[in-house]
Design an enzyme around this catalytic site. Structure first.
Site, PDB file in Angstrom:
ATOM      1  N   PRO A 129       0.741  -0.979   0.218  1.00  0.00           N
ATOM      2  CA  PRO A 129       0.341  -0.013  -0.080  1.00  0.00           C
ATOM      3  C   PRO A 129       0.179   1.519   0.078  1.00  0.00           C
ATOM      4  O   PRO A 129       0.751   2.131  -0.486  1.00  0.00           O
ATOM      5  CB  PRO A 129      -0.725  -0.482   1.300  1.00  0.00           C
ATOM      6  CG  PRO A 129      -0.597  -0.947   1.992  1.00  0.00           C
ATOM      7  CD  PRO A 129       0.880  -2.362   1.294  1.00  0.00           C
ATOM      8  N   ASP A 135      -8.552   1.082 -25.672  1.00  0.00           N
ATOM      9  CA  ASP A 135     -10.021   1.490 -24.170  1.00  0.00           C
ATOM     10  C   ASP A 135      -9.820   2.548 -23.579  1.00  0.00           C
ATOM     11  O   ASP A 135      -8.912   3.510 -23.423  1.00  0.00           O
ATOM     12  CB  ASP A 135      -9.832  -0.212 -23.894  1.00  0.00           C
ATOM     13  CG  ASP A 135      -8.949   0.013 -23.466  1.00  0.00           C
ATOM     14  OD1 ASP A 135      -8.069   0.245 -22.871  1.00  0.00           O
ATOM     15  OD2 ASP A 135      -8.866  -1.671 -22.987  1.00  0.00           O
ATOM     16  N   ARG A 145      -2.989  -7.586 -20.949  1.00  0.00           N
ATOM     17  CA  ARG A 145      -3.734  -6.832 -21.356  1.00  0.00           C
ATOM     18  C   ARG A 145      -2.710  -6.525 -22.782  1.00  0.00           C
ATOM     19  O   ARG A 145      -3.577  -6.583 -24.278  1.00  0.00           O
ATOM     20  CB  ARG A 145      -4.483  -6.050 -21.369  1.00  0.00           C
ATOM     21  CG  ARG A 145      -5.628  -6.320 -20.468  1.00  0.00           C
ATOM     22  CD  ARG A 145      -7.156  -5.566 -19.562  1.00  0.00           C
ATOM     23  NE  ARG A 145      -7.776  -5.943 -20.851  1.00  0.00           N
ATOM     24  CZ  ARG A 145      -7.878  -4.345 -21.576  1.00  0.00           C
ATOM     25  NH1 ARG A 145      -6.965  -3.456 -20.871  1.00  0.00           N
ATOM     26  NH2 ARG A 145      -8.970  -4.814 -22.017  1.00  0.00           N
ATOM     27  N   GLU A 184       2.225  -8.695   8.613  1.00  0.00           N
ATOM     28  CA  GLU A 184       2.183  -7.099   8.648  1.00  0.00           C
ATOM     29  C   GLU A 184       3.314  -6.402   7.755  1.00  0.00           C
ATOM     30  O   GLU A 184       3.995  -5.760   8.117  1.00  0.00           O
ATOM     31  CB  GLU A 184       2.928  -6.835  10.210  1.00  0.00           C
ATOM     32  CG  GLU A 184       1.936  -6.596  11.508  1.00  0.00           C
ATOM     33  CD  GLU A 184       0.908  -5.424  10.731  1.00  0.00           C
ATOM     34  OE1 GLU A 184       1.074  -4.111  10.457  1.00  0.00           O
ATOM     35  OE2 GLU A 184      -0.278  -6.142  10.753  1.00  0.00           O
TER      36      GLU A 184
HETATM   37  N1  ADE Z   1      -1.128  -5.467  -0.014  1.00  0.00           N
HETATM   38  C1  ADE Z   1      -1.651  -5.022   0.535  1.00  0.00           C
HETATM   39  N2  ADE Z   1      -2.602  -3.800   0.222  1.00  0.00           N
HETATM   40  C2  ADE Z   1      -1.871  -3.661  -0.623  1.00  0.00           C
HETATM   41  C3  ADE Z   1      -2.058  -2.143  -1.927  1.00  0.00           C
HETATM   42  N3  ADE Z   1      -3.509  -1.686  -1.559  1.00  0.00           N
HETATM   43  N4  ADE Z   1      -1.979  -2.362  -2.456  1.00  0.00           N
HETATM   44  C4  ADE Z   1      -0.619  -3.613  -2.843  1.00  0.00           C
HETATM   45  N5  ADE Z   1      -0.330  -4.121  -2.566  1.00  0.00           N
HETATM   46  C5  ADE Z   1      -1.281  -3.982  -0.774  1.00  0.00           C
END
Ligand code: ADE
Length: 240
Positions: free
Chosen positions: A99, A179, A164, A126
């Protein structure tokens, strides 16, 4: 395009990737998937532990650097052996799903699709010991501002969008570029038979057979839909 996916849940990756369009592309030899189970590289040959408590305390467990690094070396050497070139593995980009990474986009998918091989690393718990990430990761990618239980679903999203762009994967090679997002606009609406559904008629222009008018109508629809649904994209498109 050859994907090498390092994770603790290869079954998720396999079942997602080997279905539908990407699955057909694997059968045709346009794509390949090699799963590397990080658990196989645990030095603990009794319980196959791959995680441990975080230094400094706190909730959850952290994936250990040694397991991830050994899994990486195995993957890298597999790529080098496949191409008969010791540099092939070293040169392969390693995408870590996290994330905290750069937000994934159609542009990034097109960029990654130019690679011959791609290693994708999925974390769990974690996260992964920072030191091994510093050693091996070339790209950090997030699929959005939310936290998943692991990187596998995110990896499937990236692998699908990248695939793709690989020539031959879609019926028509043009479509990945034309697209939604290809030109910065969302896609125009599509219709198929029947001509009337619950009293709703297919737009007249699509039945006219007049190619230029259809093209004009579709372009106007793209503008209208983008303006209504994604004003941020519309603004960027119109302001250059
Ligand atoms: N691992 C946990 N959450 C994630 C996310 N939002 N994007 C990519 N990998 C992740």
């Amino acid at each position: 395009m050859n994907f090498y996916c390092m994770s603790l849940f290869p079954d998720i990756i396999k079942s997602g990737f080997e279905a539908s369009i990407t699955g057909r592309a694997v059968e045709k030899g346009l794509l390949s998937l090699t799963n590397v189970n990080i658990r196989d590289f645990s030095p603990d040959k009794k319980h196959f532990k791959v995680d441990d408590y975080p230094y400094g305390g706190g909730a959850g467990l952290v994936m250990k650097a040694d397991c991830v690094f050994d899994a990486y070396e195995y993957t890298r050497d597999t790529i080098s052996r496949y191409w008969g070139c010791s540099e092939a593995g070293n040169r392969t980009r390693v995408v870590y799903m996290t994330p905290r990474g750069e937000t994934f986009s159609q542009k990034k998918a097109a960029e990654l699709a130019k690679e011959r091989d791609l290693i994708i690393l999925c974390g769990h718990y974690e996260g992964i010991d920072e030191r091994v990430l510093e050693e091996i990761v070339t790209d950090n990618i997030s699929i959005g501002d939310y936290v998943l239980t692991g990187g596998e679903l995110a990896a499937l999203v990236v692998m699908d969008a990248v695939s793709r762009f690989v020539p031959g994967v879609l019926g028509n090679d043009e479509s990945a570029y034309t697209d939604s997002f290809g030109d910065g606009l969302l896609e125009y609406p599509q219709y198929t038979r029947p001509e009337v559904f619950r009293g709703k008629q297919v737009p007249e222009v699509l039945l006219s057979g007049h190619h230029a008018n259809v093209e004009k109508w579709r372009y106007e629809q793209k503008l209208e839909i983008t303006k209504r649904m994604r004003p941020d994209l519309y603004e960027r498109y119109t302001k250059g």
